[in-house]
Design a protein around this motif. Structure first.
Motif, PDB file in Angstrom:
ATOM      1  N   THR A   1       0.871  -1.175   0.000  1.00  0.00           N
ATOM      2  CA  THR A   1       0.000   0.000   0.000  1.00  0.00           C
ATOM      3  C   THR A   1       0.907   1.224   0.000  1.00  0.00           C
ATOM      4  N   ASN A   2       0.322   2.399  -0.105  1.00  0.00           N
ATOM      5  CA  ASN A   2       1.160   3.603  -0.095  1.00  0.00           C
ATOM      6  C   ASN A   2       1.739   3.887   1.286  1.00  0.00           C
ATOM      7  N   PHE A   3       1.192   3.213   2.319  1.00  0.00           N
ATOM      8  CA  PHE A   3       1.694   3.463   3.671  1.00  0.00           C
ATOM      9  C   PHE A   3       2.530   2.311   4.238  1.00  0.00           C
ATOM     10  N   GLY A   4       2.706   1.254   3.463  1.00  0.00           N
ATOM     11  CA  GLY A   4       3.519   0.154   3.964  1.00  0.00           C
ATOM     12  C   GLY A   4       3.315  -1.144   3.221  1.00  0.00           C
ATOM     13  N   ALA A   5       3.747  -2.225   3.846  1.00  0.00           N
ATOM     14  CA  ALA A   5       3.642  -3.552   3.231  1.00  0.00           C
ATOM     15  C   ALA A   5       3.054  -4.530   4.231  1.00  0.00           C
ATOM     16  N   PHE A   6       2.137  -5.390   3.749  1.00  0.00           N
ATOM     17  CA  PHE A   6       1.582  -6.430   4.585  1.00  0.00           C
ATOM     18  C   PHE A   6       2.368  -7.716   4.350  1.00  0.00           C
ATOM     19  N   VAL A   7       2.833  -8.287   5.441  1.00  0.00           N
ATOM     20  CA  VAL A   7       3.678  -9.476   5.370  1.00  0.00           C
ATOM     21  C   VAL A   7       2.982 -10.617   6.098  1.00  0.00           C
ATOM     22  N   GLU A   8       2.857 -11.765   5.428  1.00  0.00           N
ATOM     23  CA  GLU A   8       2.251 -12.942   6.047  1.00  0.00           C
ATOM     24  C   GLU A   8       3.339 -13.699   6.788  1.00  0.00           C
ATOM     25  N   ILE A   9       3.144 -13.858   8.099  1.00  0.00           N
ATOM     26  CA  ILE A   9       4.171 -14.524   8.908  1.00  0.00           C
ATOM     27  C   ILE A   9       3.773 -15.947   9.295  1.00  0.00           C
ATOM     28  N   GLN A  10       2.467 -16.242   9.176  1.00  0.00           N
ATOM     29  CA  GLN A  10       1.943 -17.592   9.304  1.00  0.00           C
ATOM     30  C   GLN A  10       0.692 -17.654   8.431  1.00  0.00           C
ATOM     31  N   PRO A  11       0.256 -18.850   8.013  1.00  0.00           N
ATOM     32  CA  PRO A  11      -0.929 -18.928   7.159  1.00  0.00           C
ATOM     33  C   PRO A  11      -2.119 -18.141   7.724  1.00  0.00           C
ATOM     34  N   GLY A  12      -2.542 -17.120   6.988  1.00  0.00           N
ATOM     35  CA  GLY A  12      -3.689 -16.315   7.408  1.00  0.00           C
ATOM     36  C   GLY A  12      -3.357 -15.210   8.378  1.00  0.00           C
ATOM     37  N   VAL A  13      -2.114 -15.093   8.798  1.00  0.00           N
ATOM     38  CA  VAL A  13      -1.715 -14.076   9.775  1.00  0.00           C
ATOM     39  C   VAL A  13      -0.782 -13.080   9.090  1.00  0.00           C
ATOM     40  N   GLN A  14      -1.250 -11.835   9.022  1.00  0.00           N
ATOM     41  CA  GLN A  14      -0.462 -10.791   8.387  1.00  0.00           C
ATOM     42  C   GLN A  14      -0.163  -9.680   9.371  1.00  0.00           C
ATOM     43  N   GLY A  15       0.991  -9.072   9.190  1.00  0.00           N
ATOM     44  CA  GLY A  15       1.366  -7.918   9.973  1.00  0.00           C
ATOM     45  C   GLY A  15       1.742  -6.780   9.049  1.00  0.00           C
ATOM     46  N   LEU A  16       1.700  -5.561   9.573  1.00  0.00           N
ATOM     47  CA  LEU A  16       2.016  -4.393   8.755  1.00  0.00           C
ATOM     48  C   LEU A  16       3.425  -3.896   9.033  1.00  0.00           C
ATOM     49  N   VAL A  17       4.168  -3.758   7.957  1.00  0.00           N
ATOM     50  CA  VAL A  17       5.456  -3.070   8.025  1.00  0.00           C
ATOM     51  C   VAL A  17       5.200  -1.657   7.516  1.00  0.00           C
ATOM     52  N   HIS A  18       5.186  -0.691   8.455  1.00  0.00           N
ATOM     53  CA  HIS A  18       4.950   0.685   8.032  1.00  0.00           C
ATOM     54  C   HIS A  18       6.098   1.128   7.132  1.00  0.00           C
ATOM     55  N   ILE A  19       5.805   2.067   6.220  1.00  0.00           N
ATOM     56  CA  ILE A  19       6.825   2.502   5.274  1.00  0.00           C
ATOM     57  C   ILE A  19       8.087   3.001   5.973  1.00  0.00           C
ATOM     58  N   SER A  20       7.901   3.533   7.175  1.00  0.00           N
ATOM     59  CA  SER A  20       9.063   4.032   7.927  1.00  0.00           C
ATOM     60  C   SER A  20       9.894   2.901   8.505  1.00  0.00           C
ATOM     61  N   GLU A  21       9.362   1.666   8.500  1.00  0.00           N
ATOM     62  CA  GLU A  21      10.069   0.515   9.054  1.00  0.00           C
ATOM     63  C   GLU A  21      10.590  -0.424   7.962  1.00  0.00           C
ATOM     64  N   ILE A  22      10.560   0.032   6.728  1.00  0.00           N
ATOM     65  CA  ILE A  22      11.023  -0.830   5.637  1.00  0.00           C
ATOM     66  C   ILE A  22      12.523  -0.701   5.425  1.00  0.00           C
ATOM     67  N   SER A  23      13.037   0.515   5.458  1.00  0.00           N
ATOM     68  CA  SER A  23      14.457   0.716   5.156  1.00  0.00           C
ATOM     69  C   SER A  23      15.017   1.833   6.011  1.00  0.00           C
ATOM     70  N   HIS A  24      16.343   1.759   6.219  1.00  0.00           N
ATOM     71  CA  HIS A  24      17.018   2.853   6.939  1.00  0.00           C
ATOM     72  C   HIS A  24      17.075   4.091   6.071  1.00  0.00           C
ATOM     73  N   SER A  25      17.027   3.881   4.749  1.00  0.00           N
ATOM     74  CA  SER A  25      17.061   5.003   3.823  1.00  0.00           C
ATOM     75  C   SER A  25      15.639   5.486   3.559  1.00  0.00           C
ATOM     76  N   HIS A  26      15.526   6.742   3.171  1.00  0.00           N
ATOM     77  CA  HIS A  26      14.210   7.275   2.848  1.00  0.00           C
ATOM     78  C   HIS A  26      13.726   6.680   1.527  1.00  0.00           C
ATOM     79  N   ILE A  27      12.462   6.219   1.505  1.00  0.00           N
ATOM     80  CA  ILE A  27      11.860   5.709   0.274  1.00  0.00           C
ATOM     81  C   ILE A  27      10.524   6.404   0.063  1.00  0.00           C
ATOM     82  N   GLY A  28      10.179   6.576  -1.221  1.00  0.00           N
ATOM     83  CA  GLY A  28       8.915   7.240  -1.550  1.00  0.00           C
ATOM     84  C   GLY A  28       7.728   6.302  -1.453  1.00  0.00           C
TER      85      GLY A  28
END
Length: 393
Positions: A290-317
């Protein structure tokens, strides 16, 4: 005078007249009728006894019956002064049938008729004459085999009448459509958001499954088929499957019903209680961006949100600059909210900070590579001066 008298008697009943009479005798191929008010008896050939095919005259009438018929011909033997009226009961029945059917057509009424024969193109029915229900007008549903309809009494609507060509077309489909509309209205009134009901998968599309919940189809969007990520509805359900669905919303004006199969299933979050904890680093798969982050499946049917600020140490658009769906990633669990079924994740926390590493590495390399003997470089003595003179080693 006698000739004039005889002619007037003959002309009392003429071709085209409608007469009544009593069945006096039943023969093999015809019936003898005493014509009321007539000089002669009437004869009805077997082919004119009924609008339907019969093998024996007794299948249509019996001695003593009072019947009506049309005069189709007057036969007279002048020499013997004998004669007969040739009659058609069939013609009268057909006329009455058309009058009745026209009235039903004009008033959009429903009639009942028995299926007398199943033919390749549809159904033959008895409506006082031979009526026909084409295959395309038998049902709102596709029916491949019509044989089960033989002998049944069907509710029908008149579609077309053409007396000149003996054409009577009827429709069972029109009756079903009306019944389905009434059933749909009642069902829509009875449905409430949150209800859990049974249904049957009617058809599949690339965006979900349509489920028949009693004459009305509701949509289970692909995201509502399962707690797990679903690529195609065919992976989860098949046409004809009986399923339990929860009503998410009902729009009675547009007749749109939103359903969920996922909401009727146990939450996968219940299965992970105690299995994942804050601070742990685990493997997962990017399922959507999404424009605000990425949803990651860590177990079948269980997803967590990686906010865009938690994706990289570098700034990303946007997350798409560094991630793509289907990619395997390591994530650190920042927080777990079982009540709201939310998990906060970080990819950045599992990666070294490249900026710090580069800075430290540059400083170290600069120091290690500095072989200069420049006398201007300060020594410890230059820095601390006389403060070291009293220091004992």
């Amino acid at each position: 005078m006698t000739e004039e008298f005889n002619e007037s008697m003959i002309n009392e009943i003429k071709e085209g007249d409608k007469v009544t009479g009593e069945v006096q005798e039943i023969e093999e191929k015809q019936v003898i009728i005493h014509v009321n008010g007539g000089k002669f008896n009437g004869i009805i050939p077997i082919s004119q006894l009924s609008t339907h095919h019969i093998d024996n005259p007794s299948d249509a009438v019996k001695v003593g019956d009072e019947i009506g018929a049309y005069v189709t011909k007057v036969e007279y033997d002048e020499e013997n002064e004998t004669g007969a009226y040739i009659l058609s009961k069939r013609q009268l029945e057909t006329e009455k049938s058309y009058e009745f059917l026209q009235e039903q057509l004009d008033n959009n009424q429903t009639i009942e008729a028995k299926v007398t024969e199943v033919v390749k193109g549809g159904l033959v029915v008895d409506v006082g004459q031979r009526g026909f229900v084409p295959a395309s007008l038998i049902s709102t549903d596709f029916i491949e085999d019509f044989s089960g309809f033989e002998g049944q009494i069907l509710k029908l609507k008149v579609e077309e009448l053409d007396p000149a060509n003996n054409r009577v077309i009827l429709s069972r489909k029109a009756v079903e459509a009306l019944e389905n509309a009434e059933k749909k209205d009642k069902l829509l009134e009875s449905l409430s958001e949150g209800d859990v009901i049974e249904g049957k998968v009617a058809r599949l599309t690339n965006f979900g499954a349509f489920v028949d919940i009693g004459g009305v189809d509701g949509l289970v969007h692909v995201s509502e088929l399962s707690h797990e990520h679903v690529k195609s509805p065919e992976d989860i359900v098949a046409i004809g499957d009986s399923v339990k669905v929860k009503i998410k919303s009902v729009d009675k004006d547009s007749e749109r019903i939103s359903l969920s199969i996922k909401d009727t299933l146990p939450s996968p979050f219940e299965a992970i209680k105690g299995e994942i904890n804050e601070g742990e680093v685990i493997e997962g798969t990017v399922v959507r961006l999404t424009n605000f982050g990425a949803f990651v499946e860590i177990q079948p049917g269980v997803q967590g949100l990686v906010h865009i600020s938690e994706i990289s140490h570098s700034h990303i658009g946007t997350p798409g600059e560094v991630l793509q769906p289907g990619e395997a990633v390591s994530v650190k669990i920042l927080s777990v909210d079982p009540e709201n079924e939310r998990i906060s994740l970080s990819i950045k926390a599992t990666l070294p900070d490249e900026n710090i590493i580069e800075s430290d590495s540059a400083t170290t390399q600069s120091y290690l590579n500095d072989n200069s003997e420049d006398e201007d470089n300060p020594t410890l003595g230059d820095v601390f001066g006389d403060k070291l003179k009293d220091f004992k080693f």
